[in-house]
Design an enzyme around this catalytic site. Structure first.
Site, PDB file in Angstrom:
ATOM      1  N   CYS A   2      -1.790  10.832 -10.908  1.00  0.00           N
ATOM      2  CA  CYS A   2      -1.876   9.660 -11.774  1.00  0.00           C
ATOM      3  C   CYS A   2      -2.271   8.405 -11.004  1.00  0.00           C
ATOM      4  O   CYS A   2      -1.988   8.286  -9.820  1.00  0.00           O
ATOM      5  CB  CYS A   2      -0.528   9.405 -12.425  1.00  0.00           C
ATOM      6  SG  CYS A   2       0.129  10.841 -13.254  1.00  0.00           S
ATOM      7  N   ARG A  27      -8.672  10.197  -8.367  1.00  0.00           N
ATOM      8  CA  ARG A  27      -7.382  10.845  -8.126  1.00  0.00           C
ATOM      9  C   ARG A  27      -7.168  12.039  -9.047  1.00  0.00           C
ATOM     10  O   ARG A  27      -6.259  12.824  -8.850  1.00  0.00           O
ATOM     11  CB  ARG A  27      -6.248   9.832  -8.347  1.00  0.00           C
ATOM     12  CG  ARG A  27      -6.252   8.702  -7.352  1.00  0.00           C
ATOM     13  CD  ARG A  27      -5.321   7.588  -7.759  1.00  0.00           C
ATOM     14  NE  ARG A  27      -3.922   7.938  -7.637  1.00  0.00           N
ATOM     15  CZ  ARG A  27      -3.210   7.793  -6.527  1.00  0.00           C
ATOM     16  NH1 ARG A  27      -3.779   7.339  -5.446  1.00  0.00           N
ATOM     17  NH2 ARG A  27      -1.939   8.109  -6.497  1.00  0.00           N
ATOM     18  N   TRP A  74      -2.398  12.548 -14.896  1.00  0.00           N
ATOM     19  CA  TRP A  74      -2.681  13.933 -14.521  1.00  0.00           C
ATOM     20  C   TRP A  74      -1.460  14.708 -14.962  1.00  0.00           C
ATOM     21  O   TRP A  74      -0.379  14.556 -14.408  1.00  0.00           O
ATOM     22  CB  TRP A  74      -2.885  13.999 -13.011  1.00  0.00           C
ATOM     23  CG  TRP A  74      -3.439  15.282 -12.511  1.00  0.00           C
ATOM     24  CD1 TRP A  74      -4.753  15.667 -12.511  1.00  0.00           C
ATOM     25  CD2 TRP A  74      -2.710  16.353 -11.893  1.00  0.00           C
ATOM     26  NE1 TRP A  74      -4.873  16.902 -11.935  1.00  0.00           N
ATOM     27  CE2 TRP A  74      -3.642  17.350 -11.561  1.00  0.00           C
ATOM     28  CE3 TRP A  74      -1.373  16.572 -11.597  1.00  0.00           C
ATOM     29  CZ2 TRP A  74      -3.281  18.539 -10.934  1.00  0.00           C
ATOM     30  CZ3 TRP A  74      -1.005  17.757 -10.982  1.00  0.00           C
ATOM     31  CH2 TRP A  74      -1.957  18.719 -10.664  1.00  0.00           C
ATOM     32  N   ASN A 100       3.909   7.173 -12.164  1.00  0.00           N
ATOM     33  CA  ASN A 100       3.296   8.209 -11.335  1.00  0.00           C
ATOM     34  C   ASN A 100       4.437   8.915 -10.610  1.00  0.00           C
ATOM     35  O   ASN A 100       5.265   8.260  -9.989  1.00  0.00           O
ATOM     36  CB  ASN A 100       2.329   7.556 -10.342  1.00  0.00           C
ATOM     37  CG  ASN A 100       1.733   8.555  -9.363  1.00  0.00           C
ATOM     38  OD1 ASN A 100       1.848   9.766  -9.540  1.00  0.00           O
ATOM     39  ND2 ASN A 100       1.085   8.034  -8.333  1.00  0.00           N
ATOM     40  N   GLY A 101       4.490  10.235 -10.716  1.00  0.00           N
ATOM     41  CA  GLY A 101       5.550  10.985 -10.050  1.00  0.00           C
ATOM     42  C   GLY A 101       6.201  11.953 -11.027  1.00  0.00           C
ATOM     43  O   GLY A 101       5.662  12.209 -12.114  1.00  0.00           O
ATOM     44  N   GLU A 480     -12.183  26.172   6.200  1.00  0.00           N
ATOM     45  CA  GLU A 480     -12.564  24.928   5.528  1.00  0.00           C
ATOM     46  C   GLU A 480     -13.870  25.115   4.741  1.00  0.00           C
ATOM     47  O   GLU A 480     -14.006  24.635   3.618  1.00  0.00           O
ATOM     48  CB  GLU A 480     -12.691  23.788   6.555  1.00  0.00           C
ATOM     49  CG  GLU A 480     -13.087  22.449   5.994  1.00  0.00           C
ATOM     50  CD  GLU A 480     -12.119  21.880   4.950  1.00  0.00           C
ATOM     51  OE1 GLU A 480     -11.039  22.436   4.742  1.00  0.00           O
ATOM     52  OE2 GLU A 480     -12.491  20.877   4.315  1.00  0.00           O
ATOM     53  N   LYS A 484     -14.262  24.500   0.751  1.00  0.00           N
ATOM     54  CA  LYS A 484     -15.236  23.546   0.203  1.00  0.00           C
ATOM     55  C   LYS A 484     -16.059  24.220  -0.886  1.00  0.00           C
ATOM     56  O   LYS A 484     -16.289  23.654  -1.942  1.00  0.00           O
ATOM     57  CB  LYS A 484     -16.204  23.030   1.288  1.00  0.00           C
ATOM     58  CG  LYS A 484     -15.665  22.002   2.228  1.00  0.00           C
ATOM     59  CD  LYS A 484     -15.488  20.615   1.643  1.00  0.00           C
ATOM     60  CE  LYS A 484     -14.158  20.413   1.025  1.00  0.00           C
ATOM     61  NZ  LYS A 484     -13.019  20.096   1.869  1.00  0.00           N
ATOM     62  N   GLU A 487     -13.774  25.193  -4.117  1.00  0.00           N
ATOM     63  CA  GLU A 487     -13.151  24.131  -4.918  1.00  0.00           C
ATOM     64  C   GLU A 487     -14.144  23.354  -5.758  1.00  0.00           C
ATOM     65  O   GLU A 487     -13.799  22.869  -6.820  1.00  0.00           O
ATOM     66  CB  GLU A 487     -12.311  23.183  -4.049  1.00  0.00           C
ATOM     67  CG  GLU A 487     -13.079  22.305  -3.114  1.00  0.00           C
ATOM     68  CD  GLU A 487     -12.159  21.389  -2.292  1.00  0.00           C
ATOM     69  OE1 GLU A 487     -11.127  20.962  -2.790  1.00  0.00           O
ATOM     70  OE2 GLU A 487     -12.522  21.106  -1.133  1.00  0.00           O
ATOM     71  N   HIS A 503     -10.010  45.668   8.307  1.00  0.00           N
ATOM     72  CA  HIS A 503      -8.677  46.166   7.978  1.00  0.00           C
ATOM     73  C   HIS A 503      -8.426  46.102   6.480  1.00  0.00           C
ATOM     74  O   HIS A 503      -7.276  46.064   6.044  1.00  0.00           O
ATOM     75  CB  HIS A 503      -7.615  45.386   8.772  1.00  0.00           C
ATOM     76  CG  HIS A 503      -7.763  45.581  10.251  1.00  0.00           C
ATOM     77  ND1 HIS A 503      -7.367  46.725  10.885  1.00  0.00           N
ATOM     78  CD2 HIS A 503      -8.327  44.804  11.203  1.00  0.00           C
ATOM     79  CE1 HIS A 503      -7.656  46.639  12.177  1.00  0.00           C
ATOM     80  NE2 HIS A 503      -8.246  45.477  12.390  1.00  0.00           N
ATOM     81  N   LYS A 602      -7.012  14.219  -6.380  1.00  0.00           N
ATOM     82  CA  LYS A 602      -7.265  13.776  -5.014  1.00  0.00           C
ATOM     83  C   LYS A 602      -5.989  13.682  -4.190  1.00  0.00           C
ATOM     84  O   LYS A 602      -5.905  14.180  -3.086  1.00  0.00           O
ATOM     85  CB  LYS A 602      -7.976  12.419  -5.049  1.00  0.00           C
ATOM     86  CG  LYS A 602      -8.251  11.818  -3.673  1.00  0.00           C
ATOM     87  CD  LYS A 602      -9.305  12.605  -2.935  1.00  0.00           C
ATOM     88  CE  LYS A 602      -9.627  12.034  -1.575  1.00  0.00           C
ATOM     89  NZ  LYS A 602     -10.345  13.023  -0.747  1.00  0.00           N
TER      90      LYS A 602
HETATM   91  C1  F6R Z   1      -9.660  19.784  -0.128  1.00  0.00           C
HETATM   92  C2  F6R Z   1      -8.718  18.675  -0.111  1.00  0.00           C
HETATM   93  C3  F6R Z   1      -7.269  18.994  -0.078  1.00  0.00           C
HETATM   94  C4  F6R Z   1      -6.497  17.979   0.791  1.00  0.00           C
HETATM   95  C5  F6R Z   1      -4.994  18.209   0.629  1.00  0.00           C
HETATM   96  C6  F6R Z   1      -4.183  17.293   1.514  1.00  0.00           C
HETATM   97  O1  F6R Z   1     -10.975  19.322  -0.125  1.00  0.00           O
HETATM   98  O2  F6R Z   1      -9.087  17.533  -0.136  1.00  0.00           O
HETATM   99  O3  F6R Z   1      -7.031  20.306   0.327  1.00  0.00           O
HETATM  100  O4  F6R Z   1      -6.907  18.140   2.113  1.00  0.00           O
HETATM  101  O5  F6R Z   1      -4.623  18.011  -0.703  1.00  0.00           O
HETATM  102  O6  F6R Z   1      -4.371  15.951   1.174  1.00  0.00           O
HETATM  103  P1  F6R Z   1      -3.973  14.790   2.165  1.00  0.00           P
HETATM  104  O7  F6R Z   1      -4.863  14.909   3.350  1.00  0.00           O
HETATM  105  O8  F6R Z   1      -4.191  13.526   1.404  1.00  0.00           O
HETATM  106  O9  F6R Z   1      -2.532  15.014   2.538  1.00  0.00           O
END
Ligand code: F6R
Length: 607
Positions: A2, A27, A74, A100-101, A480, A484, A487, A503, A602
């Site tokens: 949020c 976000r 959210w 938010n929370g 990673e 990428k 997602e 395996h 985010k």
């Molecule tokens: C993937 C991504 C997430 C963040 C994760 C941690 O592209 O962005 O996997 O890396 O949610 O977020 P932070 O770094 O803000 O703790």
């Protein structure tokens, strides 16, 4: 997660709230709303994109009033819907709040309030807070907020309007972020800096259980005993344009393009000719000598940075390094003590699981060193030492430049400790420093070849499975690359330690399966090629990443992307960028909303 925005001043509040909320869209959200104080508190809210709300209120012009609060939701409690959107009124409309929370004891409180005759219209935990305020209201708004929030368990950042106060609005937070923007004759609250960056650069970081009373010309902050708290004004020096798209089709692409600068900003000020300068940390040589274990903790991409860190630190420091996913770590009764260095990695500095893991470690007296991008965020505040990444605001949900800068801080920490403990020679350190200085330009060289990646993405964007293989730190970067891709393009993909595939997972390889082979690690190159042969023999198409000049890789690969040469340890910084670009171009070819992938947010400020 949020987003909250609040405004009080002499301008119409609604357009300003909508503008701020637009900057918080990154976000992740599924509905939006605003509450503005005119003679009464008027709420407008709607499920769906912010534009729907904006159209409903004519960009805010339809709503009178110079003080208000806004929210992008959210969903956690209750589906995304008009009625579950924030703001929420209390039963008699005395209060309107945004939140938010997550209120963890909301069911207990709801039952209690229902027994007292309160009725609820939404399924949210937030409406309980609004009604709790109404229930405790005794004519003194601040007392009421202090009393009501003392009943809450869980996390909250709250923006509060009260029908009986036409001059002030209120804010409080616990375990969810909230900042206060200080203007001239106007003030703001927001979940994050981009929301107010075009309006002010002076902010207070509201801390745990601080209560703010905000009018157009004053911001008072008190503790739960109503004692005034002196706050330091922080100046945000982020570039406004860094929080705007600036002609690019997506923030993600823009942020990849910004990597050379972000890396330069992060490492150059910390390099002298013959040493790594980490003025930001207060660890002494004696303290460093005492550590017998290092943990690296984070979520998602931050965890993947930790994986790279493990390979690098164990090699250079010869200290055991364990990398843990924060949501697991926080509940595993971690074996840490004052001889443990815990490195927390977080772009936002607000990720709920990482913050909780940090607190578990603090309880056990471990030393916390954090790598954080957002200045003054909770993780930064609660750590013993912080090294900031200077990536600037990261807006796209999928992290790119923040990941890349986190990696570089890992290199700096590893070399710094190695130097302090005498694990590398001064000559070796100098060579690493020279290589680090070249890194931003080398990332630029990789970006300059982005057309090669785009061409490959255009060929394979309809794949249903993609595998990423690597060994050692190449495996960590493969994780990673795979994240990428999945997602933002919604293609199933997996990352495997190359030797592990046979395996079990190799049974998924079939004719035409795209396998991305990360083959930059010199000492394991032959082993890697043996694994590539195994999948190739089963029909896989091989896309390899290898160091410039390595011709051997071409024998086993259908496509090769060459990377500039550097020390093995620094190669993850060069390998990850083409993989980020691959994810981006595939998602683009599939026509998806790159900056706001489905189901994702985010900043994950709830568990
Ligand atoms: C993937 C991504 C997430 C963040 C994760 C941690 O592209 O962005 O996997 O890396 O949610 O977020 P932070 O770094 O803000 O703790």
């Amino acid at each position: 997660m949020c987003g909250i925005m609040g405004y009080v001043g002499s301008s119409k509040a609604a357009p300003i709230l909508l503008e701020g909320l637009a900057k918080l869209e990154y976000r992740g959200y599924d509905s939006a709303g605003i509450a503005v104080f005119d003679k009464d508190i008027n709420i407008a809210k709607a499920k769906g994109r912010l534009q729907i709300l904006s159209d409903m209120v004519d960009g805010g012009e339809k709503i009178e009033g110079c003080m208000g609060i806004g929210h992008t939701r959210w969903a956690t409690h209750g589906e995304p819907s008009d009625v579950n959107s924030h703001p929420h009124y209390s039963q008699n409309k005395t209060f309107a709040i945004v939140h938010n929370g997550i209120i963890e004891n909301y069911l207990k409180l709801k039952n209690e309030l229902m027994e007292k005759g309160f009725k609820f219209v939404s399924q949210t935990d937030t409406e309980i807070v609004a009604n709790l305020l109404e229930y405790y209201y005794n004519g003194n708004i601040l007392d009421t907020i202090i009393k009501a929030t003392s009943r809450l368990e869980g996390s909250y950042a709250l923006g509060i309007l009260c029908q009986d106060d036409k001059n002030n609005f209120y804010a409080v937070r616990k375990d969810s972020p909230l900042i206060i923007g200080l203007g001239k004759g106007e003030n703001y609250i927001a979940s994050d800096i981009p929301a107010i960056l075009s309006r002010t650069r002076s902010v207070y970081m509201l801390e745990e259980n601080e209560f703010a009373i905000i009018s157009s010309d004053s911001v008072k902050i008190v503790d739960s005993n109503k004692q005034p708290i002196e706050k330091t004004v922080r100046t945000i020096n982020w570039d406004v344009s860094a929080a705007e798209k600036g002609g690019y089709d997506s923030f993600m692409f823009k942020e990849i393009m910004e990597e050379p600068k972000a890396i330069r900003d992060t490492i150059h000020p910390r390099l002298s000719d013959d040493s790594i300068v980490l003025d930001d940390i207060t660890l002494t040589k004696e303290q460093l000598e005492k550590f017998n274990k290092i943990y690296i903790v984070g979520c998602g991409s931050a965890y993947h940075v930790g994986m790279v860190g493990k390979y690098i630190m164990e090699k250079h420091l010869r200290i055991p390094v364990e990398v843990m996913i924060a949501s697991e770590f926080r509940y595993c009764d971690p074996i840490v003590d004052e001889k443990t260095l815990v490195i927390m990695i977080s772009q936002s500095g607000e990720t709920a699981d990482t913050l909780a893991a940090l607190r578990e470690c603090k309880k056990r007296n471990a030393r916390i060193l954090s790598i954080v991008n957002v200045v003054g965020s909770s993780i930064a505040n609660e750590s013993n030492d912080v090294i900031y990444t200077w990536a600037g605001p990261e807006i796209a949900v999928a992290t790119t430049k923040a990941y890349s800068t986190q990696l570089t801080v890992i290199y700096l920490i590893a070399l710094y400790i190695a130097d302090k403990l005498g694990k590398i020679t001064k000559e070796e350190l100098k060579q690493y420093i020279t290589a680090l200085r070249k890194l931003p330009d080398q990332v630029q060289q990789v970006i300059d070849k982005k057309d090669e990646i785009e061409a490959l993405a255009k060929k394979y964007y309809q794949s249903s499975n993609v595998f990423f293989l690597g060994r050692n730190y190449d495996y960590a970067v493969a994780m990673e690359g795979s994240l990428k891709l999945k997602e933002i393009s919604y293609i199933h993909s997996e990352a495997y330690a190359a030797g592990e595939l046979k395996h079990g997972t190799i049974s998924l390889i079939e004719d035409g399966t795209l396998v991305v082979s990360l083959a930059t690690c010199d000492k394991l190159f032959d082993k890697m090629m043996s694994n590539v042969k195994e999948v190739k023999a089963r029909g896989a198409v091989i896309f390899s990443l290898a160091k410039e000049g390595n011709k051997a890789v071409e024998q086993e690969s259908d496509y090769v992307f060459y990377l500039p040469d550097t020390f093995d340890m620094l190669l993850p910084s060069l390998t990850v960028t083409p993989l980020q670009l691959f994810g981006y171009y595939v998602a683009k070819a599939r026509g998806y909303d790159i900056d706001k992938p489905r189901n994702l947010a985010k900043s994950v400020t709830v568990e």
